[in-house]
Design a protein around this motif. Structure first.
Motif, mmCIF file in Angstrom:
data_model
loop_
_atom_site.group_PDB
_atom_site.id
_atom_site.type_symbol
_atom_site.label_atom_id
_atom_site.label_comp_id
_atom_site.label_asym_id
_atom_site.label_seq_id
_atom_site.Cartn_x
_atom_site.Cartn_y
_atom_site.Cartn_z
ATOM 1 N N ASN A 1 -69.084 60.536 -17.687
ATOM 2 C CA ASN A 1 -69.837 60.468 -16.430
ATOM 3 C C ASN A 1 -69.156 61.239 -15.305
ATOM 4 O O ASN A 1 -69.108 60.806 -14.168
ATOM 5 C CB ASN A 1 -70.035 59.015 -16.007
ATOM 6 N N GLY A 2 -68.588 62.407 -15.624
ATOM 7 C CA GLY A 2 -68.004 63.248 -14.589
ATOM 8 C C GLY A 2 -66.612 62.852 -14.183
ATOM 9 O O GLY A 2 -66.272 62.936 -13.023
ATOM 10 N N THR A 3 -65.802 62.400 -15.114
ATOM 11 C CA THR A 3 -64.464 61.950 -14.764
ATOM 12 C C THR A 3 -63.507 63.125 -14.610
ATOM 13 O O THR A 3 -63.380 63.952 -15.498
ATOM 14 C CB THR A 3 -63.922 61.005 -15.853
ATOM 15 N N LEU A 4 -62.827 63.178 -13.475
ATOM 16 C CA LEU A 4 -61.749 64.137 -13.259
ATOM 17 C C LEU A 4 -60.429 63.468 -13.600
ATOM 18 O O LEU A 4 -60.223 62.300 -13.281
ATOM 19 C CB LEU A 4 -61.710 64.586 -11.793
ATOM 20 N N VAL A 5 -59.536 64.212 -14.252
ATOM 21 C CA VAL A 5 -58.193 63.715 -14.530
ATOM 22 C C VAL A 5 -57.209 64.596 -13.775
ATOM 23 O O VAL A 5 -57.177 65.811 -13.964
ATOM 24 C CB VAL A 5 -57.889 63.736 -16.036
ATOM 25 N N VAL A 6 -56.431 63.988 -12.888
ATOM 26 C CA VAL A 6 -55.439 64.715 -12.108
ATOM 27 C C VAL A 6 -54.056 64.312 -12.609
ATOM 28 O O VAL A 6 -53.680 63.140 -12.559
ATOM 29 C CB VAL A 6 -55.560 64.397 -10.601
ATOM 30 N N LEU A 7 -53.316 65.288 -13.138
ATOM 31 C CA LEU A 7 -51.972 65.042 -13.641
ATOM 32 C C LEU A 7 -50.967 65.566 -12.629
ATOM 33 O O LEU A 7 -51.045 66.730 -12.223
ATOM 34 C CB LEU A 7 -51.777 65.724 -15.006
ATOM 35 N N LYS A 8 -50.027 64.715 -12.238
ATOM 36 C CA LYS A 8 -49.067 65.096 -11.217
ATOM 37 C C LYS A 8 -47.718 64.450 -11.498
ATOM 38 O O LYS A 8 -47.601 63.550 -12.333
ATOM 39 C CB LYS A 8 -49.562 64.684 -9.834
ATOM 40 N N TYR A 9 -46.715 64.951 -10.778
ATOM 41 C CA TYR A 9 -45.379 64.381 -10.931
ATOM 42 C C TYR A 9 -45.308 63.016 -10.258
ATOM 43 O O TYR A 9 -45.891 62.783 -9.207
ATOM 44 C CB TYR A 9 -44.320 65.306 -10.319
ATOM 45 N N GLY A 10 -44.583 62.099 -10.904
ATOM 46 C CA GLY A 10 -44.310 60.796 -10.323
ATOM 47 C C GLY A 10 -42.962 60.314 -10.790
ATOM 48 O O GLY A 10 -42.502 60.674 -11.877
ATOM 49 N N SER A 11 -42.315 59.489 -10.019
ATOM 50 C CA SER A 11 -40.990 58.998 -10.389
ATOM 51 C C SER A 11 -41.037 58.083 -11.603
ATOM 52 O O SER A 11 -40.034 57.862 -12.268
ATOM 53 C CB SER A 11 -40.359 58.259 -9.201
ATOM 54 N N GLN A 12 -42.221 57.548 -11.908
ATOM 55 C CA GLN A 12 -42.399 56.723 -13.097
ATOM 56 C C GLN A 12 -43.802 56.928 -13.642
ATOM 57 O O GLN A 12 -44.688 57.412 -12.950
ATOM 58 C CB GLN A 12 -42.187 55.247 -12.756
ATOM 59 N N LYS A 13 -43.963 56.572 -14.927
ATOM 60 C CA LYS A 13 -45.274 56.725 -15.543
ATOM 61 C C LYS A 13 -46.246 55.736 -14.905
ATOM 62 O O LYS A 13 -45.981 54.548 -14.845
ATOM 63 C CB LYS A 13 -45.192 56.468 -17.048
ATOM 64 N N ARG A 14 -47.364 56.284 -14.465
ATOM 65 C CA ARG A 14 -48.346 55.431 -13.783
ATOM 66 C C ARG A 14 -49.707 56.081 -13.891
ATOM 67 O O ARG A 14 -49.843 57.291 -13.680
ATOM 68 C CB ARG A 14 -47.952 55.245 -12.324
ATOM 69 N N ILE A 15 -50.727 55.294 -14.226
ATOM 70 C CA ILE A 15 -52.094 55.820 -14.330
ATOM 71 C C ILE A 15 -53.010 54.929 -13.510
ATOM 72 O O ILE A 15 -53.005 53.708 -13.650
ATOM 73 C CB ILE A 15 -52.570 55.865 -15.796
ATOM 74 N N ILE A 16 -53.791 55.567 -12.665
ATOM 75 C CA ILE A 16 -54.698 54.840 -11.777
ATOM 76 C C ILE A 16 -56.123 55.302 -12.038
ATOM 77 O O ILE A 16 -56.419 56.496 -12.006
ATOM 78 C CB ILE A 16 -54.345 55.077 -10.297
ATOM 79 N N CYS A 17 -57.005 54.353 -12.308
ATOM 80 C CA CYS A 17 -58.437 54.626 -12.470
ATOM 81 C C CYS A 17 -59.136 54.374 -11.135
ATOM 82 O O CYS A 17 -59.019 53.290 -10.559
ATOM 83 C CB CYS A 17 -59.046 53.696 -13.523
ATOM 84 N N ARG A 18 -59.834 55.369 -10.646
ATOM 85 C CA ARG A 18 -60.652 55.210 -9.443
ATOM 86 C C ARG A 18 -62.109 55.240 -9.852
ATOM 87 O O ARG A 18 -62.569 56.206 -10.453
ATOM 88 C CB ARG A 18 -60.362 56.326 -8.439
ATOM 89 N N TYR A 19 -62.827 54.172 -9.506
ATOM 90 C CA TYR A 19 -64.210 54.034 -9.934
ATOM 91 C C TYR A 19 -65.168 54.471 -8.832
ATOM 92 O O TYR A 19 -64.804 54.534 -7.655
ATOM 93 C CB TYR A 19 -64.496 52.582 -10.341
ATOM 94 N N GLN A 20 -66.387 54.751 -9.238
ATOM 95 C CA GLN A 20 -67.384 55.254 -8.289
ATOM 96 C C GLN A 20 -67.781 54.204 -7.262
ATOM 97 O O GLN A 20 -68.333 54.543 -6.223
ATOM 98 C CB GLN A 20 -68.618 55.757 -9.043
#
Length: 848
Positions: free
Chosen positions: A290-309
């Motif tokens: 459904n049009g999901t963008l994935v933004v990969l960036k540097y972070g001090s620790q592994k972390r994944i955040i889902c932002r919903y519509q």
């Protein structure tokens, strides 16, 4: 299969599907497996919206493998097919989970394998069938790596670690002794010989040096910040300069390049992302969720955040992340039911400390496949507003199709800020899957086609090294398994081109304006400091003059106050004289006017023996008419003529004096006093708020109250007694006599109270004008008080300014010299950075 775990809900499910009353003893392991298998196979058949004869034949063939003649399975098989189809249970995943909960991990994996076998009955794996099976696998808790191995049997694309191959092989081998066998699901033998080697990662030296240079410029900002902070604390500089230098510092030290991977679905974008990162972060069997963008960036620790519509956010684990990208239930149900999911994922942010490209200051945006959903193109176009470069991925097997060429032109226009003709400088073309083109002649044909389209008569791109022919999968394999080949080399060339563009072209576009802003900021700070020093000098010079001016203004305000007071006294005397003359004139004709009004007096009491009530009615009529007479005189003569004319004269003079206070250039008074002046000015013409009638009517009620009615009754009773006979004979005459008696008695009493009434009127007129003048006087007193306080402060501040000036002058001279030295260093560093040294940077690889 755990037979003991078969519960009532499974029995109820099968009863519903078959339309039969099924008992616990009827639900054998074979029946449960076949029911689950029918559900999955029908789901695969209906996934693309049509069912072929080959699929029907395949369904019968697969089911026959698991139909045991001496069991109950044949009895229920056709009822199950009918029920699953009728209730569309193949897309009701929760009910399928209820049924399959009793299956072992091996049996559930076999279900998926048989589903893939059904999906390739036409000798190819359809996209929608693949999505359906991936969704089912998620609900069955199939591990993503196991699913990939099984899928690869029917659509070979990937290589796997030997450990994963062995796990899948063992799971399916467990089923061999059972009737639920896996003879048709065989793993390629060459997978078991796979050997893993140390990984080779791309080392982005140029980008890392660019980061270091940006941080150095940020350090200059920190030095400038300290100068501003100290000067601000001493009062030399405004606080907004602190915010300005802080903003520039963040731009230097937190600067990131944004790189977008764009293309139609299934072009290998995620594989390309993984190759750039040197890690298998992005699942390579992507599904457009459904049009999901994935933004990969540097972070001090592994972390994944889902932002919903719907605006909500949720942090998820890496396993959940892979599942969300591999399987998107909302998208799948959208394909089958044509419904839009209510809580679809809008964007996924992946932060990771060990991704070499992200660690080198680059954020990668893995965009959804275009043309899979009407909203996806708009989503991708929106992200183009905030990127440094776009990489458009096409497939070597079908390079730059008509739809892709249209998309490229749209990208070109978006990247050029809407310019329709100019080529895009920050657009790269990657032709992926070049390893699948077997002959050199075919490869040359593909290259010529792409160069002609992209750099032909109407070029889409501008700049050198913008077109690259690679195999993202082969490059990723080389990185992960530690070897060099032609595909790794071509990928290195592509990476080098991207890096050089970001550092040398895009980086310059970013750093040059920032360095200019820093240069301008330094000049602004120096200018502000000198202005502050000059202001102190000017303040010292004009301090004495200001004291003289304030004294003169205080005297002027006192004179204006006295002037208004004297004028008010004259106006009051004039208004009182005019009111007296008008009142006497009004009173002279009062009796005649009241006589005319008495002709309209009415009473419901007509009879002689109700004379008391009749007299009281006429008294009320008298009081009412006299009140109206007074109201008419007050409104028409006193207020509208006498008071209004005199009030206009007073208001005009007051307004002039108040305006003169605000008009003075050097006037210093508080905001509160200013509001008081405005309030007085707005009230100058108010007249209706003064109720003169109330006071006069108050006196009227006094003489027409308790004493007046008995007196009137006594006087009129004598008249009635003397003329009783004539009154009885002439009713009209009787009433007229009573009216005359009431009128004469009332006017007599009014004349007796006339002096008190007029005295009350005079008091109200004087009070009205006095109130106006008192309000104005308070304003003048406030202004004078404010100026006296200013004068007191002026004396104190003058001495403080002299002390501050000598201390400030030395500090400002030192800091201005310090800032000028920083400015020279910045200019020198920028010149060196984009000189020959930067052009000598080479891309290196390191074995980890």
């Amino acid at each position: 299969m755990n037979i003991l775990s078969i519960e009532n809900n499974v029995v109820n499910f099968l009863s519903k599907v078959t339309g039969q009353k099924i008992n616990q003893r009827d639900v054998t392991p074979s029946v449960v497996f076949v029911a689950s298998l029918i559900t999955v196979l029908l789901g695969v058949m209906f996934a693309d919206g049509m069912v072929t004869d080959k699929e029907k034949q395949k369904l019968v063939e697969i089911l026959d493998r698991f139909t045991i003649l001496e069991s109950d399975t044949p009895r229920f098989k056709y009822l199950m097919i009918k029920g699953v189809k009728e209730y569309e249970l193949y897309i009701k995943f929760n009910e399928l989970v209820t049924l399959t909960n009793v299956l072992s991990e091996s049996e559930r994996l076999l279900l998926i394998g048989l589903g893939y076998e059904m999906s390739t009955v036409e000798n190819k794996l359809g996209l929608r069938e693949q999505r359906y099976l991936e969704t089912i696998a998620q609900f069955l808790n199939i591990k993503p790596q196991h699913l990939s191995v099984v899928a690869n049997v029917f659509s070979p694309q990937e290589n796997f670690d030997l450990e994963i191959i062995t796990e899948v092989d063992n799971l399916l081998t467990v089923l061999q002794p059972q009737k639920l066998n896996s003879e048709d699901i065989q793993l390629p033998s060459n997978y078991k010989n796979k050997i893993t080697y140390p990984r080779v990662s791309i080392y982005y030296e140029g980008l890392k040096k660019f980061q270091e240079f940006s941080k150095q410029l940020g350090n200059y900002c920190e030095h400038i910040f300290q100068v501003i902070q100290t000067s601000h604390e001493l009062g030399f500089l405004p606080k907004d300069l602190i915010n300005e230098v802080s903003g520039l510092s963040r731009k230097f030290q937190l600067h990131k390049f944004r790189l977008a991977i764009i293309g139609e679905f299934s072009q290998g974008k995620s594989t390309l992302v993984n190759a750039l990162l040197g890690e298998e972060i992005q699942p390579m069997q992507e599904i457009p969720c459904n049009g999901t963008l994935v933004v990969l960036k540097y972070g001090s620790q592994k972390r994944i955040i889902c932002r919903y519509q719907n605006g909500s956010e949720k942090e998820i684990s890496f396993d959940e992340y892979r599942q969300k990208l591999n399987i998107c239930e909302n998208t799948l149900t959208g394909y089958l039911n044509e419904e839009k999911p209510e809580n679809a994922i809008e964007e996924i942010i992946v932060e990771h400390p060990n991704l070499s490209l992200c660690d080198s200051g680059v954020e990668i945006i893995d965009s959804p496949g275009l043309n899979e959903n009407p909203e996806l193109t708009a989503i991708t176009q929106n992200l183009l507003q905030h990127i440094d470069a776009a990489i458009f991925v096409t497939n070597a097997s079908r390079p730059l199709t008509q739809s892709e060429r249209e998309l490229l032109n749209q990208l070109r226009i978006e990247l050029n800020g809407g310019k329709a003709e100019a080529p895009a400088n920050n657009l790269f073309i990657v032709c992926n899957f070049i390893d699948l083109i077997s002959t050199e002649k075919s490869r040359e044909h593909i290259k010529n086609r792409i160069y002609t389209i992209v750099e032909g008569d109407e070029p889409i791109i501008a700049g050198r090294n913008r077109i690259h022919f690679i195999s993202a999968q082969a490059a990723l394999n080389a990185v992960l398994n530690g070897y060099e080949d032609e595909y790794k080399k071509s990928f290195n060339d592509f990476v080098k081109a991207i890096e050089r563009f970001l550092v040398m072209e895009r980086g310059k576009l970013k750093l040059q304006p920032l360095s200019e802003q820093l240069n301008n900021l330094i000049k602004k700070i120096i200018k502000k400091m000198n202005e502050f020093k000059n202001d102190l000098e000017n303040k010292i010079k004009i301090a004495e003059q200001e004291k003289i001016t304030i004294l003169e203004q205080i005297g002027g305000f006192s004179g204006r106050d006295v002037k208004i007071t004297l004028l008010t006294i004259q106006i009051i005397e004039q208004a009182l004289e005019q009111a007296r003359i008008s009142w006497n004139q009004w009173n002279e004709g009062l009796e005649e006017r009241m006589l005319l009004r008495s002709e309209q007096w009415k009473s419901e009491h007509k009879l002689f023996w109700k004379q008391d009530k009749l007299i009281r009615d006429y008294i009320q009529c008298f009081v009412k008419d006299l009140s109206n007479e007074i109201d008419d005189w007050i409104n028409n003569e006193l207020k509208n003529i006498i008071l209004k004319q005199n009030l206009m004269i007073l208001n005009k003079d007051i307004s002039y004096e108040l305006d003169s206070i605000q008009a003075q250039k050097n006037t210093v008074y508080s905001q509160e006093l200013k509001l008081s002046i405005n309030n007085i000015t707005e009230q100058l013409i108010e007249l209706d708020t003064v109720d003169f009638s109330a006071a006069l009517k108050g006196e009227l009620l006094v003489f027409t109250g308790v004493d007046f009615i008995p007196l009137a009754l006594t006087n009129i009773a004598g008249v009635i007694t003397g003329s009783l006979t004539s009154f009885i004979q002439d009713d009209n005459g009787f009433h007229e006599e009573i009216k005359i008696s009431v009128l004469e008695t009332g006017l007599q009493k009014f004349d007796e109270s006339l002096y008190k009434i007029y005295q009350k009127l005079q008091e109200n007129i004087e009070k009205f004008f006095d109130t106006k003048v008192e309000s104005v006087s308070r304003v003048f007193e406030g202004v004078i008080y404010a100026y006296e306080k200013v004068l007191e402060q002026q004396e104190k501040s003058h001495q403080e300014m002299l002390e501050q000036y000598y201390a400030t002058k030395s500090h400002i001279l030192n800091k201005c010299e310090e800032l000028e030295q920083i400015n020279k260093k910045i200019s020198k560093d920028i010149t060196l950075w984009y000189g020959e040294d930067m052009n000598k940077i080479i891309i290196k690889t390191e074995i980890k």
